[in-house]
Each structure stands twice: as C-alpha cells, then as structure tokens.
Design a protein around this motif. Sequence first.
Motif, short mmCIF file in Angstrom:
data_model
loop_
_atom_site.label_atom_id
_atom_site.label_comp_id
_atom_site.label_asym_id
_atom_site.label_seq_id
_atom_site.Cartn_x
_atom_site.Cartn_y
_atom_site.Cartn_z
N ILE A 611 -96.58 6.32 -72.93
CA ILE A 611 -96.53 7.68 -72.80
C ILE A 611 -97.66 7.80 -71.59
CG2 ILE A 611 -97.64 9.74 -73.91
CD1 ILE A 611 -97.25 8.49 -76.46
N GLU A 612 -96.95 8.61 -70.76
CA GLU A 612 -97.86 8.79 -69.43
C GLU A 612 -99.04 9.58 -69.65
OE1 GLU A 612 -97.78 7.44 -66.28
OE2 GLU A 612 -96.08 6.26 -67.05
N PRO A 613 -100.11 9.50 -69.57
CA PRO A 613 -101.54 10.16 -69.75
C PRO A 613 -101.38 11.47 -68.89
CG PRO A 613 -102.00 8.61 -67.99
CD PRO A 613 -100.58 8.19 -68.45
N LEU A 614 -101.88 12.51 -69.37
CA LEU A 614 -101.89 13.86 -68.94
C LEU A 614 -102.75 13.76 -67.48
CD1 LEU A 614 -100.72 16.45 -70.23
CD2 LEU A 614 -102.91 17.12 -70.78
N PRO A 615 -102.18 14.70 -66.43
CA PRO A 615 -103.01 14.57 -65.26
C PRO A 615 -104.24 15.12 -65.52
CG PRO A 615 -100.82 15.26 -64.93
CD PRO A 615 -100.80 15.07 -66.40
N GLN A 616 -105.18 14.88 -64.72
CA GLN A 616 -106.80 15.37 -64.79
C GLN A 616 -106.85 16.83 -64.56
OE1 GLN A 616 -109.27 13.81 -65.88
NE2 GLN A 616 -110.34 15.75 -66.17
N GLU A 617 -105.94 17.38 -63.56
CA GLU A 617 -105.79 18.67 -63.41
C GLU A 617 -105.37 19.58 -64.53
OE1 GLU A 617 -102.31 16.88 -60.95
OE2 GLU A 617 -104.44 16.39 -61.46
N SER A 618 -104.34 18.93 -65.10
CA SER A 618 -103.89 19.65 -66.59
C SER A 618 -104.80 19.56 -67.54
CB SER A 618 -102.61 19.02 -67.01
OG SER A 618 -101.59 19.05 -65.85
N ILE A 619 -105.65 18.49 -67.73
CA ILE A 619 -106.64 18.58 -68.67
C ILE A 619 -107.66 19.42 -68.30
CG2 ILE A 619 -108.86 17.15 -69.50
CD1 ILE A 619 -106.69 14.78 -69.07
N ASP A 620 -108.39 19.28 -67.07
CA ASP A 620 -109.26 20.57 -66.59
C ASP A 620 -108.77 22.11 -66.94
OD1 ASP A 620 -110.88 18.51 -65.89
OD2 ASP A 620 -110.23 18.83 -63.63
N GLU A 621 -107.45 22.29 -66.64
CA GLU A 621 -106.84 23.70 -66.98
C GLU A 621 -107.04 23.91 -68.35
OE1 GLU A 621 -102.55 26.19 -66.37
OE2 GLU A 621 -103.02 23.85 -65.52
N ARG A 622 -106.60 22.97 -69.28
CA ARG A 622 -106.60 23.15 -70.65
C ARG A 622 -107.77 23.46 -71.16
NH1 ARG A 622 -102.09 20.54 -72.60
NH2 ARG A 622 -101.46 20.91 -70.74
N LEU A 623 -108.81 22.79 -70.75
CA LEU A 623 -110.14 22.81 -71.27
C LEU A 623 -110.80 24.24 -70.79
CD1 LEU A 623 -111.52 19.12 -71.04
CD2 LEU A 623 -110.49 20.36 -73.09
N GLY A 624 -110.40 24.51 -69.66
CA GLY A 624 -110.81 25.91 -69.17
C GLY A 624 -110.58 27.08 -69.70
N ALA A 625 -109.16 26.90 -70.40
CA ALA A 625 -108.46 28.09 -71.13
C ALA A 625 -109.13 28.10 -72.44
CB ALA A 625 -107.04 27.69 -71.34
N VAL A 626 -109.55 26.99 -73.13
CA VAL A 626 -110.57 27.15 -74.16
C VAL A 626 -111.70 27.74 -74.06
CG1 VAL A 626 -111.47 25.90 -75.97
CG2 VAL A 626 -109.43 25.10 -75.28
N LYS A 627 -112.48 27.29 -72.83
CA LYS A 627 -113.67 27.95 -72.66
C LYS A 627 -113.73 29.46 -72.19
CE LYS A 627 -115.69 23.46 -70.91
NZ LYS A 627 -116.41 22.72 -69.90
N GLU A 628 -112.78 29.79 -71.77
CA GLU A 628 -112.30 31.14 -71.05
C GLU A 628 -112.48 31.94 -72.58
OE1 GLU A 628 -112.01 34.65 -68.81
OE2 GLU A 628 -112.97 32.65 -68.72
N ARG A 629 -111.63 31.51 -73.34
CA ARG A 629 -111.51 32.28 -74.77
C ARG A 629 -112.61 32.46 -75.42
NH1 ARG A 629 -106.50 29.38 -75.41
NH2 ARG A 629 -107.56 28.20 -77.09
#
Length: 709
Positions: A611-629
Amino acid sequence: MRRDLLMLQIKKLSYPLTFLLITAFIFASCSSGEKIDSSLVATWDDSHSLSTDDFKTKLISMSGSVDNAKRQSLDWRFSQLNSYVNEQLLLEEARLRGIDKRTTILNCCEEQIHTLQMKEEEARDQEANEQIVKILVKDRVMTEERVKDFWEHDQFEMRARHLLVYMPPEIVGEDTLAYWQKIQKLDELVKTGKNFNALIDKYSDDKPKGGRRHGDLGFFRWGQMVDEFQDAVWALEPGQISEPVKSQFGYHIIQLIDKRSLKIQFDISHVLIACRRKSDVAETTLAYERAMMVLQKAREEGVDFAELARAHSEDKETWTNGHSGFKHRGTLDDNLWEALQGMKAGELDGPIRTSVGYHIIKLHEVKKEEIPFSDPDEKVRITGILRELHKEELAQAGQAFADSIFRAYDVAYSQDGLNFFCSKVNTPEMLDNIELDRLTNFSEDDLKTIIVEDRLRSLTIGDFAKRYQAFPLPAGELDEDRVKNEIVELYLWELYFKDIAKNLNLYTDPEVIEAQKWSSENVIKLELDFDILQENVHPTEEEIEAYYKKHFLKGQIPELVEPLENIHREISDDVRYEKLDETRANFLKTLRKKFDLRVNSKAVEEIWPIIEPLPQESIDERLGAVKERRRIGKEAKQRRKEANEIQMQLTPGKTQTFMRDGKEIKVKVGEPRPATKKDKNEEPTSRVKQSKSGQSKQVIELKPKKIDK
C-alpha cells in the motif's frame, strides 16, 4: 581508554540496543550470491535463517495486529527486517569474540556496570514474581471452571426488556412481603395474556432512556448485569418471559427480545470525518455535511471506495485505502456494531456517529469467528475480563496471600528500631533539602540497628541502606506506617518471592528463562558496543579543535570562553559520540559480508499487497481541514458566549437550523437508522446505539457494566 569509552557510553547512550537504530536497508549491501529458498526472507552464516512465516509473525507482533501490519509501508517491513537481522549478527559476533563467556568487567564505572549486570537477574525475578501471583492468587480466584463458564456464556449477546418492582436495599424481613405480593400480581396479569409492554409502561420502576421504550435494555453481554438477572436471561429463548426474579434492585419480570452471536467478524472499510463527541454545533454540522457528501459520492456507480477513502478519510490508521480489516465485537464502537448487524456484503451505510466523528462504512464480508476454549489468547481475553469484574475479590485474595506469607515467616518489627530510623530520616535538614541522601545520616553503629526480624534473618538499617543506595527513599515525612509499607515490606517481598520461586521451581519456567535470556542478550550487545568503540573511534586532535571552534568559539568572545585544554576530555567525548552512527553502520556492513547475509527482497514485498503511503501534501491538507473545522467551531462557540446564547442540543433525528454566509441551512444531525427486519415486529426503536450513558439515571436503574475486551 576503556574507562573513557564506558563513561561515554553511559553518559550518552541510555539504551542498550544502539546498533538497532541504523536504518539503512539491509538489502542494499547484501551478498549477491546464489538465490535463497523462496520460503525464507533472509539467511546468514550458512546455518541461520528467517522464514517468511516467522517474519510475518514478527511484523504482526510489532504492529499489534494483522490489519495494522498490512497497512504498513514496504519501507517499514524492511526496517523491521533490518533491525532483527542486525541484532542476530551482533549476537553471533559477540559469541565469536567470547563476550557471552566474560565473567568480569573492568572496575571502572563500577556502579553503572553493576546495574547492567544485575538486569539479567532482575528480569528473571520480575517474571518469576508475576508467575507466583498468577499461581497463588489469580489462578485460585480465576479457576479453570470459572473461566470456561464465562466463555460458554460469552458466545451471545442478549437484548431484553423488564418490568421492575424496585425495593430499597434497607427493606428486609417481613417488610419485603408487600413488594413480593406486587410482583406476583403483575406476574399473574402477564400469564393471563395482558400486554407486557403496557404493563411495563404503567407499573415498572425502571424507565430506560435513550430512545428505548417498554423497559428495553438493549443488547448486553454476560458479565454486564447482576448475576441473578443474567442467569434468568440466559435461560430464556427469544420471546419467552421469565418468572419473577429477585436481585439487589428488587423484583423483575424479564422478556428476552433477541439473541445474537458474538462470534462473528466484519471485514469493513470506512471513511472517517473527524469530529469529537463534545464538538461545537458549527463543527459538528460541517463534519456531518462532509460525511453526507462522501456517502453520496460512494453511492455513485463505478466509484472505488478505496480511492474515496484515500481522498477524504481523516483516520490516520486507514486513510491510505480505508480498509480496517476484520473486526469483532471487542474492536468496534457500539454504534458501528449495531449498524453492521443489518448489512449485507457490498452495502454502504452512514453517516454513523462515534466518539471520534462520522463514519461512512462499506461491508466486504461477514464470517464466523470459531475460537475454541483451548486457544491461549481466548483464555487470556476471558481471564482479563474476569479480573476486571472481580477486582475486589482479587484484592481480598491478594491481601490474604500477603498476610499468610508474613505469618509463615513470623515477621516481627522492632519498635525501638522503627522509632530510631524515623527520627534520623525526618530531621528538619533532611525534609527541607530533597537533594540530600537521607540514608547517609547514620553512623556505623547506627547501621547495625535492627528494624525487622523473621524466622530466617534479621534486617538492619544497614541492609536497607545497601538495598536503597541506588534508589532514593520516598519523599516527605516518613512515619512508622510509611516506613513499613513503602520501605521495609517492599524489601521483604523481594526476599520472600525469591524463596517461593525456588520452592516452586519457577526459575526453570520457560517464560522466566526467556525473560532472563532477553536481558542477558542486551548486556552482551552493550559489551560488544564497547569493544567496537575501543577499536574504531579515536578522535584526532584536528577533529577536536574543529569541534571546539564550531560549538564553543563561533559567535563568542574568545576571552570569555573556556580554554580548550580545560575541556579537552569533554570535547573528545562529544566528537566520539558524533562518530558513533558512522562507525556502527560501517561495522554492520562488515558483519553482513562476514556472515554472508542474503535477503529475499521479493519475499518481503509479497508478504502482503503493498500500500503506497499517503503523500505528505495530502496528509497536511487532511489535517488542515480538521483544524479548520475546529477553529470555526471554537469561534462560533465564543460568539455565542459573548452574545450570551446557549448552544442547542444535538438531538438525534431532529432538524437543526444554522446560518452560514447569510444562508439558512437545515440538517438532520445524527439521524437514526431505520429498524432492521428483526425489529419491525417490535415497537420502533432508534438504531442509534443504546448507550450506557443513555440509561436511566435513577438509583434503581439496572445498568450494564462496561466490558472492554
């Protein structure tokens, strides 16, 4: 030189397995000789190998479960293989050098080295102590028959309703007659065909909350209800009604509604939209809307759920493809377990609320979980549950065991010795300065003072001073009881447990031997580390001077800096420490060639699909969405607080209205799921989990106890 190296190792390295921190992949520098057997992942020294099955077991052990291991990257697999093989090569080299046969270590750093040497015995004694408690306390309470009885009942969970005639605990004797007569009259009404639900609504003293009606207690497992109640429930078949049953709450008439197997597993994938249970209304709404968007996309024809999870899931453990693997009752949130009961393979459902957010789930497969009682892990699981349920009984058994041991050894304290010890360690100077060693406040004659005696020995202040020289005494004033409980009896238990372990032949127990072996190997590897440092790490004067200029003189006034000659030894140690990683890496390369290490990279890759790991930019975007909410939720909460407004309660199934960007938005937050086929013949009940927190808060509530495993 040896002393310097030992001091450096103890000063800089607080861990024994320093070589295992090298992370360069072993396959990059392995022998390119003949191919190895496809069933092996690595071979070395012609006589040692690691099979694919054994390596797979190690990966599962390191990650905690099969599903977790499957989700790890290929780099992680190779790093685990690297660590294991490094350890084996080091041990083999240490044996060839005779390190495992050494009986003495240089006298330098005697106290620190003595501590390392004692680890093997301490590990042995610790494991032996655990075996003693298991044999003489836990196993006598958690008998084989008791464990098996629980296991047999733990095959199903039950859903029941009851009519309760509450009887206060202070009612005894003839005063209980009125309550008995009342339950008898109600029982007669039930037997004459009166509607049981109507009788519950009119007469029961327990009114469950959380969307349930007619005395419905929801599903519960064996061990969650009081004994009398669960004995009656497990004797029923679905639809049957019991005779009156007496418990600590009063008298019950019980009907079994449903009975379902716990021995099933669900293979699921999910998308999580993170939102804590107590999140603000605004944050909860944003999370719910996003979850609904994901659900709508998942229902579109041709959509790959794994790609959907990869694009939207906020679960760090599964966001690469959403796959959680097979889950059983003990690993699923109550709401998810309830939702899965009515699903078929291939179906989607959501949003489902849990303590971490909203889930969109896809069910892949359902299978029976046939685990025999003879399975060691199953016994451990059941025993763990029983220990939690019977904590008080175990505590009483443990105290009884301790009392019997102290009686058997005829333990007797010297009152004069205790008083003298307390007077010396509780002086104002000792209490005011916590850095002082309180055991140094005794003369040679003082150390001969007896504190406690038993039938085998007399223990003096000097014995305790020797025992606690490496461990400070407890802080604060030490009265007689604290001295007994926190100092004397701890030492006595060490001595008594060793006696008991010898009498029970526990030092030959496989688990004890394994613990001793593990600790012994750590000391051997540390000694090899010393040897390699001695052979390879010799900082030059040029390196020492360059380090001094870089770390001490740069940006400083030379006249205010300590001269190099005054700190030459310290700088030399620092330079040597900086060179350690390179030295170890080179040494390991030498060992790989020496022992002809060969790695089957293909076997490592094919253990599980990669399983290819999630790219770091995708991780940052995902965590950023949680923080924004969360930020939006906090700001909304603060605005309401400043406006003196009260946050609306998020009632499942109720429509909440919100304003955003001047627009009115209506959304059903946590809408209940429809009833399953089994429920349709019953009165409608919410599919939102019938949680324990939703139970009636009256003192008379019959509340299931929590079972974590």
